[in-house]
Design a protein around this motif. Structure first.
Motif, PDB file in Angstrom:
ATOM      1  N   CYS A 145       0.848  -1.195   0.000  1.00 27.74           N
ATOM      2  CA  CYS A 145       0.000   0.000   0.000  1.00 27.74           C
ATOM      3  C   CYS A 145       0.886   1.248   0.000  1.00 27.74           C
ATOM      4  O   CYS A 145       1.737   1.403   0.885  1.00 27.74           O
ATOM      5  CB  CYS A 145      -0.907   0.002   1.228  1.00 27.74           C
ATOM      6  SG  CYS A 145      -1.906   1.513   1.388  1.00 27.74           S
ATOM      7  N   PRO A 146       0.717   2.139  -0.959  1.00 25.98           N
ATOM      8  CA  PRO A 146       1.548   3.348  -1.008  1.00 25.98           C
ATOM      9  C   PRO A 146       1.200   4.347   0.095  1.00 25.98           C
ATOM     10  O   PRO A 146       1.973   5.259   0.377  1.00 25.98           O
ATOM     11  CB  PRO A 146       1.225   3.929  -2.392  1.00 25.98           C
ATOM     12  CG  PRO A 146      -0.161   3.449  -2.683  1.00 25.98           C
ATOM     13  CD  PRO A 146      -0.252   2.079  -2.066  1.00 25.98           C
ATOM     14  N   ASN A 147       0.050   4.147   0.733  1.00 24.95           N
ATOM     15  CA  ASN A 147      -0.390   5.081   1.771  1.00 24.95           C
ATOM     16  C   ASN A 147       0.202   4.751   3.141  1.00 24.95           C
ATOM     17  O   ASN A 147       0.710   5.630   3.838  1.00 24.95           O
ATOM     18  CB  ASN A 147      -1.921   5.083   1.853  1.00 24.95           C
ATOM     19  CG  ASN A 147      -2.448   6.129   2.823  1.00 24.95           C
ATOM     20  OD1 ASN A 147      -2.067   7.293   2.747  1.00 24.95           O
ATOM     21  ND2 ASN A 147      -3.308   5.722   3.738  1.00 24.95           N
ATOM     22  N   CYS A 148       0.165   3.457   3.512  1.00 27.83           N
ATOM     23  CA  CYS A 148       0.638   3.078   4.851  1.00 27.83           C
ATOM     24  C   CYS A 148       1.807   2.096   4.830  1.00 27.83           C
ATOM     25  O   CYS A 148       2.395   1.799   5.868  1.00 27.83           O
ATOM     26  CB  CYS A 148      -0.508   2.491   5.672  1.00 27.83           C
ATOM     27  SG  CYS A 148      -1.096   0.879   5.076  1.00 27.83           S
ATOM     28  N   GLY A 149       2.133   1.572   3.657  1.00 30.81           N
ATOM     29  CA  GLY A 149       3.257   0.647   3.549  1.00 30.81           C
ATOM     30  C   GLY A 149       2.927  -0.792   3.887  1.00 30.81           C
ATOM     31  O   GLY A 149       3.812  -1.648   3.898  1.00 30.81           O
ATOM     32  N   HIS A 150       1.663  -1.073   4.171  1.00 35.83           N
ATOM     33  CA  HIS A 150       1.263  -2.442   4.509  1.00 35.83           C
ATOM     34  C   HIS A 150       1.451  -3.363   3.307  1.00 35.83           C
ATOM     35  O   HIS A 150       1.144  -3.003   2.171  1.00 35.83           O
ATOM     36  CB  HIS A 150      -0.203  -2.464   4.948  1.00 35.83           C
ATOM     37  CG  HIS A 150      -0.709  -3.835   5.290  1.00 35.83           C
ATOM     38  ND1 HIS A 150      -0.280  -4.530   6.398  1.00 35.83           N
ATOM     39  CD2 HIS A 150      -1.607  -4.642   4.654  1.00 35.83           C
ATOM     40  CE1 HIS A 150      -0.892  -5.698   6.444  1.00 35.83           C
ATOM     41  NE2 HIS A 150      -1.698  -5.796   5.398  1.00 35.83           N
ATOM     42  N   LYS A 151       1.964  -4.555   3.567  1.00 35.67           N
ATOM     43  CA  LYS A 151       2.196  -5.531   2.500  1.00 35.67           C
ATOM     44  C   LYS A 151       1.314  -6.749   2.721  1.00 35.67           C
ATOM     45  O   LYS A 151       1.131  -7.193   3.850  1.00 35.67           O
ATOM     46  CB  LYS A 151       3.665  -5.975   2.471  1.00 35.67           C
ATOM     47  CG  LYS A 151       4.662  -4.858   2.210  1.00 35.67           C
ATOM     48  CD  LYS A 151       6.088  -5.393   2.266  1.00 35.67           C
ATOM     49  CE  LYS A 151       7.114  -4.282   2.110  1.00 35.67           C
ATOM     50  NZ  LYS A 151       7.136  -3.744   0.744  1.00 35.67           N
ATOM     51  N   LYS A 152       0.804  -7.287   1.628  1.00 36.59           N
ATOM     52  CA  LYS A 152       0.024  -8.519   1.724  1.00 36.59           C
ATOM     53  C   LYS A 152       0.205  -9.342   0.458  1.00 36.59           C
ATOM     54  O   LYS A 152       0.173  -8.819  -0.651  1.00 36.59           O
ATOM     55  CB  LYS A 152      -1.459  -8.235   1.943  1.00 36.59           C
ATOM     56  CG  LYS A 152      -2.241  -9.527   2.216  1.00 36.59           C
ATOM     57  CD  LYS A 152      -3.692  -9.277   2.543  1.00 36.59           C
ATOM     58  CE  LYS A 152      -4.398 -10.600   2.840  1.00 36.59           C
ATOM     59  NZ  LYS A 152      -5.847 -10.414   3.078  1.00 36.59           N
ATOM     60  N   GLU A 153       0.401 -10.639   0.675  1.00 39.37           N
ATOM     61  CA  GLU A 153       0.561 -11.560  -0.441  1.00 39.37           C
ATOM     62  C   GLU A 153      -0.812 -11.974  -0.952  1.00 39.37           C
ATOM     63  O   GLU A 153      -1.678 -12.381  -0.181  1.00 39.37           O
ATOM     64  CB  GLU A 153       1.346 -12.786   0.026  1.00 39.37           C
ATOM     65  CG  GLU A 153       1.942 -13.614  -1.074  1.00 39.37           C
ATOM     66  CD  GLU A 153       2.841 -14.706  -0.525  1.00 39.37           C
ATOM     67  OE1 GLU A 153       2.304 -15.743  -0.093  1.00 39.37           O
ATOM     68  OE2 GLU A 153       4.072 -14.511  -0.507  1.00 39.37           O
ATOM     69  N   GLU A 154      -1.009 -11.855  -2.252  1.00 34.69           N
ATOM     70  CA  GLU A 154      -2.296 -12.185  -2.856  1.00 34.69           C
ATOM     71  C   GLU A 154      -2.092 -13.095  -4.061  1.00 34.69           C
ATOM     72  O   GLU A 154      -1.017 -13.136  -4.654  1.00 34.69           O
ATOM     73  CB  GLU A 154      -3.020 -10.907  -3.318  1.00 34.69           C
ATOM     74  CG  GLU A 154      -3.311  -9.899  -2.221  1.00 34.69           C
ATOM     75  CD  GLU A 154      -4.510 -10.287  -1.372  1.00 34.69           C
ATOM     76  OE1 GLU A 154      -5.074 -11.378  -1.575  1.00 34.69           O
ATOM     77  OE2 GLU A 154      -4.885  -9.482  -0.496  1.00 34.69           O
TER      78      GLU A 154
END
Length: 202
Positions: A145-154
């Protein structure tokens, strides 16, 4: 994509190429150099040691990338000790026969590269890969996420491009950047299947 998938091969070929064109540093390859009419010609001069070590690192990095994608650990179990052997010979060994440690490390990296090719290509050892448009593509992508930096594998869909994606942490709804066809092409570690297959958008 093709370059990333072949980094280990480029590194391994590069280190043998460096050795072949540096017969003074690698006497075992002097015969091959002579057969090519090179004699004692040193292609890389004083840069030989650094280029050779760089090729070793490139080969190992390529195998690490392959492991992260395919989860086949056996090539790494061969490559890492082989790399350590080479660097030990360069920086810690006081023996006059240290070059044979380097040869052993080179052989290990060669075997690791062949094993990696066999596991990933011949056996198709990729749990998240499919055949799409006649080419093997990776479905797993990590969105940041460019807003908060959260990463998730999809897992990416294969029947349509995903235009919207809601970050599970900050709830920002992501949209593709201008020129991209989906959120995976803009924010994912792997682009969508159509782009991987032939470079065309959905």
């Amino acid at each position: 994509m093709k370059i990333i998938n072949n980094i280990d091969k480029l590194g391994t070929i590069g280190l043998f190429f460096t050795a072949l064109f540096s017969p003074c540093c690698f006497p075992l390859f002097a015969f091959g150099a002579s057969a090519l009419g090179l004699g004692s010609f040193e292609l890389f001069g004083g840069w030989t040691m650094w280029i050779f070590q760089a090729m070793v690192l490139i080969s190992i990095v390529g195998l690490i990338i392959s492991y992260r994608k395919h989860r086949c650990v056996y090539p790494l179990l061969i490559a890492i000790p082989s790399g350590i052997l080479i660097f030990f010979a360069y920086y810690f060994s006081k023996s006059e026969n240290a070059v044979y440690l380097i040869y052993s490390g080179m052989l290990g990296l060669f075997i690791a590269t062949i094993a990696n090719y066999y596991q990933n290509k011949v056996q198709g050892n990729c749990n998240t890969c499919i055949s799409y448009g006649g080419k093997e593509v990776e479905l797993k992508s990590t969105i940041t996420c460019p807003n908060c930096g959260h990463k998730k594998e999809e897992m990416m869909p294969t029947d349509a491009c995903q235009y919207f994606y809601e970050c599970e942490k900050c709830k920002t709804v992501l949209k593709p950047k201008q020129g991209d066809c989906c959120v995976y092409c803009s924010y994912g570690t792997v682009k969508c299947p159509p782009i991987q297959a032939d470079g065309d958008c959905c």
